[in-house]
Design an enzyme around this catalytic site. Structure first.
Site, PDB file in Angstrom:
ATOM      1  N   LYS A   1     116.468-109.221  -6.667  1.00  0.00           N
ATOM      2  CA  LYS A   1     116.340-108.888  -5.244  1.00  0.00           C
ATOM      3  C   LYS A   1     117.172-109.837  -4.362  1.00  0.00           C
ATOM      4  CE  LYS A   1     111.730-106.788  -5.766  1.00  0.00           C
ATOM      5  NZ  LYS A   1     110.328-106.766  -5.245  1.00  0.00           N
TER       6      LYS A   1
ATOM      7  N   HIS B   1     112.448-107.051  -9.567  1.00  0.00           N
ATOM      8  CA  HIS B   1     111.684-105.817  -9.798  1.00  0.00           C
ATOM      9  C   HIS B   1     111.792-105.469 -11.273  1.00  0.00           C
ATOM     10  CE1 HIS B   1     110.297-101.652  -9.652  1.00  0.00           C
ATOM     11  NE2 HIS B   1     111.297-101.403 -10.487  1.00  0.00           N
TER      12      HIS B   1
ATOM     13  N   ASN C   1     109.928-111.524  -3.663  1.00  0.00           N
ATOM     14  CA  ASN C   1     109.457-111.990  -4.975  1.00  0.00           C
ATOM     15  C   ASN C   1     110.495-111.872  -6.089  1.00  0.00           C
ATOM     16  OD1 ASN C   1     109.305-109.271  -5.276  1.00  0.00           O
ATOM     17  ND2 ASN C   1     107.121-109.168  -5.700  1.00  0.00           N
TER      18      ASN C   1
ATOM     19  N   GLU D   1     113.484 -94.543 -12.808  1.00  0.00           N
ATOM     20  CA  GLU D   1     114.207 -95.588 -12.075  1.00  0.00           C
ATOM     21  C   GLU D   1     115.618 -95.799 -12.632  1.00  0.00           C
ATOM     22  OE1 GLU D   1     111.647 -99.026 -12.122  1.00  0.00           O
ATOM     23  OE2 GLU D   1     110.172 -98.053 -10.832  1.00  0.00           O
TER      24      GLU D   1
ATOM     25  N   TYR E   1     111.600 -96.886  -3.436  1.00  0.00           N
ATOM     26  CA  TYR E   1     110.203 -97.305  -3.257  1.00  0.00           C
ATOM     27  C   TYR E   1     109.363 -96.210  -2.596  1.00  0.00           C
ATOM     28  CZ  TYR E   1     110.866-102.186  -4.708  1.00  0.00           C
ATOM     29  OH  TYR E   1     111.073-103.331  -5.440  1.00  0.00           O
TER      30      TYR E   1
HETATM   31  P1  IDP Z   1     105.764-104.981  -8.703  1.00  0.00           P
HETATM   32  O1  IDP Z   1     107.100-105.245  -8.040  1.00  0.00           O
HETATM   33  O2  IDP Z   1     105.181-106.234  -9.295  1.00  0.00           O
HETATM   34  O3  IDP Z   1     105.802-103.823  -9.672  1.00  0.00           O
HETATM   35  P2  IDP Z   1     104.444-103.191  -6.817  1.00  0.00           P
HETATM   36  O4  IDP Z   1     102.956-103.104  -6.642  1.00  0.00           O
HETATM   37  O5  IDP Z   1     105.121-102.038  -7.491  1.00  0.00           O
HETATM   38  O6  IDP Z   1     104.748-104.578  -7.539  1.00  0.00           O
HETATM   39  O7  IDP Z   1     105.070-103.371  -5.371  1.00  0.00           O
HETATM   40  C1  IDP Z   1     106.444-103.256  -5.139  1.00  0.00           C
HETATM   41  C2  IDP Z   1     106.893-104.370  -4.253  1.00  0.00           C
HETATM   42  O8  IDP Z   1     106.295-104.207  -2.963  1.00  0.00           O
HETATM   43  C3  IDP Z   1     106.466-105.765  -4.709  1.00  0.00           C
HETATM   44  O9  IDP Z   1     107.342-106.335  -5.639  1.00  0.00           O
HETATM   45  C4  IDP Z   1     106.436-106.541  -3.417  1.00  0.00           C
HETATM   46  O10 IDP Z   1     107.756-106.961  -3.060  1.00  0.00           O
HETATM   47  C5  IDP Z   1     105.980-105.486  -2.420  1.00  0.00           C
HETATM   48  N1  IDP Z   1     104.542-105.584  -2.219  1.00  0.00           N
HETATM   49  C6  IDP Z   1     103.562-105.122  -3.023  1.00  0.00           C
HETATM   50  N2  IDP Z   1     102.344-105.390  -2.513  1.00  0.00           N
HETATM   51  C7  IDP Z   1     102.564-106.027  -1.356  1.00  0.00           C
HETATM   52  C8  IDP Z   1     101.698-106.566  -0.354  1.00  0.00           C
HETATM   53  O11 IDP Z   1     100.460-106.497  -0.439  1.00  0.00           O
HETATM   54  N3  IDP Z   1     102.310-107.151   0.705  1.00  0.00           N
HETATM   55  C9  IDP Z   1     103.671-107.240   0.833  1.00  0.00           C
HETATM   56  N4  IDP Z   1     104.520-106.745  -0.091  1.00  0.00           N
HETATM   57  C10 IDP Z   1     103.971-106.154  -1.171  1.00  0.00           C
END
Ligand code: IDP
Length: 143
Positions: free
Chosen positions: A11, A117, A114, A128, A51
């Site tokens: 990212k 992905h 974070n 994907e 997304y």
């Molecule tokens: P993942 O990336 O670990 O698979 P997902 O639940 O698929 O997690 O969520 C996609 C992305 O959305 C996450 O990597 C994060 O950047 C963002 N995200 C998920 N939950 C939250 C939240 O509660 N607050 C802010 N961003 C979130």
């Protein structure tokens, strides 16, 4: 164990920190092979489409804004049990909960930014990978 493929994205925050090579090393150390790779700067439409499953979530707008804030590196990883293995080395979504030594523990600052992905199921991996790569762009490495 089955040979799988999974979609991985470095990212914008991790690209900005100049740790693409360190993250690629972790893929290689885990036995994952890079079978396709591209650096790009996602448009709003591309990030929003990727997304789409989160489009009703309160963080969706910020997520699209972050994912379009700078270049990303998108790759397909191949190997035995690649989907779960990749999720393991990524660490938990929220870096505060990510196990020590994982990519998110070491390189991510927050749940919003974070670092990486990774597909979370075989079904999503197929969707994907097809979202970003044509079949002809994938070079099989495991024979
Ligand atoms: P993942 O990336 O670990 O698979 P997902 O639940 O698929 O997690 O969520 C996609 C992305 O959305 C996450 O990597 C994060 O950047 C963002 N995200 C998920 N939950 C939250 C939240 O509660 N607050 C802010 N961003 C979130």
């Amino acid at each position: 164990m089955a040979v799988e493929r999974t979609l991985s994205i470095i990212k914008p925050d991790a690209v900005a920190k100049n740790v693409i090579g360190q993250i690629y090393s972790r893929f290689e150390q885990a036995g994952l092979k890079i079978v396709a790779s591209r650096m790009t700067h996602l448009t709003e439409k591309e990030a929003g489409g990727f997304y789409a499953v989160h489009s009703a979530r309160p963080f969706f707008k910020d997520l699209v804004s972050f994912m379009t804030s700078g270049p990303v590196v998108i790759q397909v990883l191949e190997g035995e049990d690649a989907i779960a293995k990749h999720r393991d080395i990524m660490g938990a979504t929220n870096p505060k909960n990510a196990a020590p030594g994982t990519i998110r523990a070491d390189f991510a600052d927050s749940i919003d930014e974070n670092a990486v992905h990774g597909s979370d199921s075989a079904e999503n991996a197929a969707v994907e990978i097809a979202y970003f790569f044509r079949t002809i762009e994938l070079a099989p490495r495991t024979r």
